[in-house]
Design an enzyme around this catalytic site. Structure first.
Site, PDB file in Angstrom:
ATOM      1  N   GLY A 130       5.006  94.065  91.134  1.00 41.33           N
ATOM      2  CA  GLY A 130       4.291  93.491  92.273  1.00 41.33           C
ATOM      3  C   GLY A 130       4.797  94.012  93.605  1.00 41.33           C
ATOM      4  O   GLY A 130       4.821  93.287  94.605  1.00 41.33           O
ATOM      5  N   CYS A 175     -23.416  98.059  91.583  1.00 43.02           N
ATOM      6  CA  CYS A 175     -23.458  99.498  91.310  1.00 43.02           C
ATOM      7  C   CYS A 175     -24.062  99.763  89.925  1.00 43.02           C
ATOM      8  O   CYS A 175     -25.267  99.599  89.758  1.00 43.02           O
ATOM      9  CB  CYS A 175     -22.079 100.121  91.496  1.00 43.02           C
ATOM     10  SG  CYS A 175     -22.207 101.865  91.939  1.00 43.02           S
ATOM     11  N   HIS A 211     -20.708  98.613  96.895  1.00 41.00           N
ATOM     12  CA  HIS A 211     -19.580  97.793  96.414  1.00 41.00           C
ATOM     13  C   HIS A 211     -19.134  96.787  97.465  1.00 41.00           C
ATOM     14  O   HIS A 211     -18.177  97.060  98.215  1.00 41.00           O
ATOM     15  CB  HIS A 211     -18.406  98.700  96.047  1.00 41.00           C
ATOM     16  CG  HIS A 211     -18.639  99.513  94.818  1.00 41.00           C
ATOM     17  ND1 HIS A 211     -18.395  99.040  93.558  1.00 41.00           N
ATOM     18  CD2 HIS A 211     -19.138 100.758  94.662  1.00 41.00           C
ATOM     19  CE1 HIS A 211     -18.703  99.963  92.666  1.00 41.00           C
ATOM     20  NE2 HIS A 211     -19.168 101.026  93.312  1.00 41.00           N
ATOM     21  N   GLN A 219     -28.003  99.044  88.407  1.00 46.03           N
ATOM     22  CA  GLN A 219     -28.785 100.000  87.614  1.00 46.03           C
ATOM     23  C   GLN A 219     -29.188  99.362  86.280  1.00 46.03           C
ATOM     24  O   GLN A 219     -30.310  99.536  85.795  1.00 46.03           O
ATOM     25  CB  GLN A 219     -27.982 101.289  87.392  1.00 46.03           C
ATOM     26  CG  GLN A 219     -27.621 101.983  88.716  1.00 46.03           C
ATOM     27  CD  GLN A 219     -26.700 103.199  88.545  1.00 46.03           C
ATOM     28  OE1 GLN A 219     -26.241 103.498  87.450  1.00 46.03           O
ATOM     29  NE2 GLN A 219     -26.427 103.893  89.649  1.00 46.03           N
ATOM     30  N   GLU A 267     -17.456  94.204  97.057  1.00 44.10           N
ATOM     31  CA  GLU A 267     -16.160  93.601  96.718  1.00 44.10           C
ATOM     32  C   GLU A 267     -14.993  94.195  97.521  1.00 44.10           C
ATOM     33  O   GLU A 267     -13.975  93.536  97.719  1.00 44.10           O
ATOM     34  CB  GLU A 267     -15.872  93.724  95.210  1.00 44.10           C
ATOM     35  CG  GLU A 267     -15.572  95.132  94.680  1.00 44.10           C
ATOM     36  CD  GLU A 267     -16.813  95.929  94.281  1.00 44.10           C
ATOM     37  OE1 GLU A 267     -17.909  95.638  94.824  1.00 44.10           O
ATOM     38  OE2 GLU A 267     -16.692  96.852  93.467  1.00 44.10           O
TER      39      GLU A 267
HETATM   40  N1  GLN Z   1     -22.262 105.463  86.723  1.00 43.72           N
HETATM   41  C1  GLN Z   1     -23.104 105.075  87.790  1.00 43.72           C
HETATM   42  C2  GLN Z   1     -23.338 106.188  88.795  1.00 43.72           C
HETATM   43  O1  GLN Z   1     -22.591 107.134  88.864  1.00 43.72           O
HETATM   44  C3  GLN Z   1     -22.567 103.840  88.489  1.00 43.72           C
HETATM   45  C4  GLN Z   1     -21.256 104.079  89.195  1.00 43.72           C
HETATM   46  C5  GLN Z   1     -20.511 102.814  89.527  1.00 43.72           C
HETATM   47  O2  GLN Z   1     -20.793 101.751  89.004  1.00 43.72           O
HETATM   48  N2  GLN Z   1     -19.527 102.899  90.388  1.00 43.72           N
HETATM   49  O3  GLN Z   1     -24.275 106.157  89.552  1.00 43.72           O
END
Ligand code: GLN
Length: 539
Positions: free
Chosen positions: A16, A384, A510, A388, A512
């Protein structure tokens, strides 16, 4: 001029060190100081982008598109220090730069050596961060463990910095382990040896952080102090936390670590104000309400693979005064499950999150998870790859394109709803060639995402190669998959939503990476809120 604090680690890895470094940074920042963070990874990879999450945990992406170690995510969550390419140093980068200069003839015929050329390049990189105007303190975490061959040049550079800049300007903090052996007896010997090893390199630690199962008695602390030549008050115990990791700055504060650092570095700082932080910690450690979120992913077995996502979910909980329990579901396990089996698995789950990822493995299970969430009105958040997957699922099960897929998984599919942009098709090099870093999205009013951001636009970080295929925009939106975010030129789809569903949002970026415990990301806050509503309506 900035002061420099070096963090090294001893005995073994994973104690840590990153959390300790960022917890100290948090305290210094809450004293009103301007702090910067640097992570050194002593491996030959140029960056973490090509490394498997199984080996290395999550890849943390910065605004400027650097693919870095997950510790930089910890820095971002505990501090407001800006983080980008400069804040992540690898041996690969150092050698690449020194060899480039050598080929350009910049060393004027001299023999190029580890000392001074590699060490000079290391110092130059560290000073690049610390020299920025207004920086008070630069904290440098040296990855790995003292005694590793790989970290020697970094420790040597750290040692030199004290003679370069003067003792008052450089501080060394060493983190070690106090293990418990049979019968629970706590052993200080590995710590003694580790400090001895550090001293052989020429570094006497100013502060020692001892990772231990519990607070140590004053007798043990005195013994450690005696053997390591570290003042007794500067032996800090990083005992195992019962609640949240966000308690660590408070633990250090209790032991006066901030005051010791300020004194040793002769730094003037304002009063410490931890009120906001303490309030946040009390919610995530002791709120009576708990929301259960299922993460359907493929890197489930290594806890650090989805580090920023799991933390952002916790933050979403903080925004709603609740704790969040994460239920990890291995996507491969549920691939061929019947509806009843899925129903049993998801029975007490309030929301489903489908995270990012690469490669075919597990995608069928993620599609099953998305389908279950969509058809059972369970809040669902796709990030991400997760977005998809939501698109593929919709094309398969609502439009009836049974072979709909991403060309990443099945290049020959008749319905490539997710596919490569033309400029990506020719690329053969792996490192640094994805769509990376921060860019803007335009958000459609009246959608969930618009409601979350309360804005017509958002700027978020990307890390992907494949995109929603524009030729399917019309059919999919007519069938009820709402396209709720675009790139400003309208060319690329950034987010989708399920219509007639309590909360189903997929984003190509992303979110997050920018969530912090004291400023939770609005999409995570809204997802947890929807999951709480789901719990109420179900009951
Ligand atoms: N594999 C997918 C792409 O390249 C999603 C990438 C990800 O989730 N970071 O578009």
């Amino acid at each position: 001029m900035s002061k420099y604090i070096f963090f090294s680690g001893g005995v073994c890895s994973s104690l840590g060190k990153g959390l300790a470094a960022t917890s100290l940074a948090n305290l210094l920042e809450n004293h009103g100081l301007n702090v910067r963070m640097v992570k050194i990874d002593p491996y030959l990879n140029v960056d973490a982008g090509t490394m498997s999450p199984y080996q290395h945990g999550e890849v943390y992406v910065t605004d400027d598109g650097a693919e870095t170690d997950l510790d930089l995510g910890n820095y971002a969550r505990f501090t407001n220090a800006p983080i980008g390419k400069d804040n992540s140093i690898t041996t690969g980068q150092i050698y690449q730069e020194v060899i480039r200069k050598e080929r350009e003839g910049r060393y004027l015929g001299r023999t190029v050596q580890i000392i001074p050329h590699i060490t000079d390049e290391i110092k130059r990189r560290i000073l690049t961060v610390g020299r920025k105007p207004d920086v008070d303190v630069t904290i440098i975490e040296i990855g790995g463990t003292v005694g590793d061959i790989e970290s020697i040049p970094y420790l040597e550079a750290a040692r030199q910095m004290s003679s370069d800049l003067g003792k008052k300007n450089v501080l060394y903090i060493h983190l070690t382990l106090i293990p418990a052996v049979g019968g629970g007896e706590l052993k200080t010997k590995p710590t003694q040896h580790s400090v001895k090893e550090l001293r052989e390199i020429g570094i006497q630690p100013d502060i020692l952080i001892c990772r231990a199962p519990e607070m140590l008695s004053s007798d043990v602390i005195r013994k450690i102090s005696l053997f390591t030549n570290v003042e007794r008050e500067a032996v800090i115990i990083g005992y195992d936390l019962k609640g949240s990791i966000y308690e660590l700055p408070l633990v250090f504060r209790q032991q006066n670590m901030d005051a010791i650092v300020l004194k040793k570095l002769e730094l003037e700082a304002g009063e410490l104000d931890l009120s906001q932080w303490e309030k946040m910690v009390s919610i995530c450690s002791s709120s009576p309400s708990v929301i259960r979120i299922g993460i359907v992913g493929k890197y489930i077995h290594l806890p650090d693979s989805y580090k920023s996502i799991t933390e952002a979910l916790v933050h979403g909980g903080i925004a709603n005064n609740t704790r969040v329990d994460l239920i990890k579901i291995d996507a491969e396990d549920i691939e061929n499950w019947h509806d009843e089996e899925l129903a049993a698995k998801f029975a007490d789950i309030h929301g489903i999150l489908i995270p990012g990822g690469f490669g075919t493995r597990g995608t069928l299970g993620m599609i099953r998870g998305a389908e279950y969430a969509r058809t059972h009105a369970i809040p669902c958040f796709g990030i991400c790859l997760g977005m998809q997957i939501m698109v593929i699922e919709y094309a398969r099960n609502v439009l009836g394109y049974k072979d709909a897929d991403s060309t990443e998984f099945r290049p020959e599919t008749k319905h490539p709803v997710i596919s490569l942009l033309e400029e990506q098709v020719e690329i053969t090099q792996m490192g640094g060639t994805m769509r990376l870093g921060k860019s803007a999205s335009v958000l459609v009013p009246g959608t969930r995402i618009h409601e979350a951001y309360q804005s017509d636009s958002a700027e978020e970080r990307h890390r992907h190669r494949y995109e929603f295929a524009n030729s399917y925009r019309k059919v999919l939106s007519e069938a009820g998959l709402r396209i709720s975010g675009f790139t400003p030129d309208g060319e690329l789809v950034e987010s989708v939503e399920w219509q007639d569903h309590p909360w189903g949002v997929g984003v190509q970026f992303h979110p997050e990476f920018t969530s912090k415990p004291v400023t939770p990301h609005p999409l995570f806050a809204q997802f947890i809120k929807a999951s709480m509503n789901h719990e109420e309506t179900r009951e």
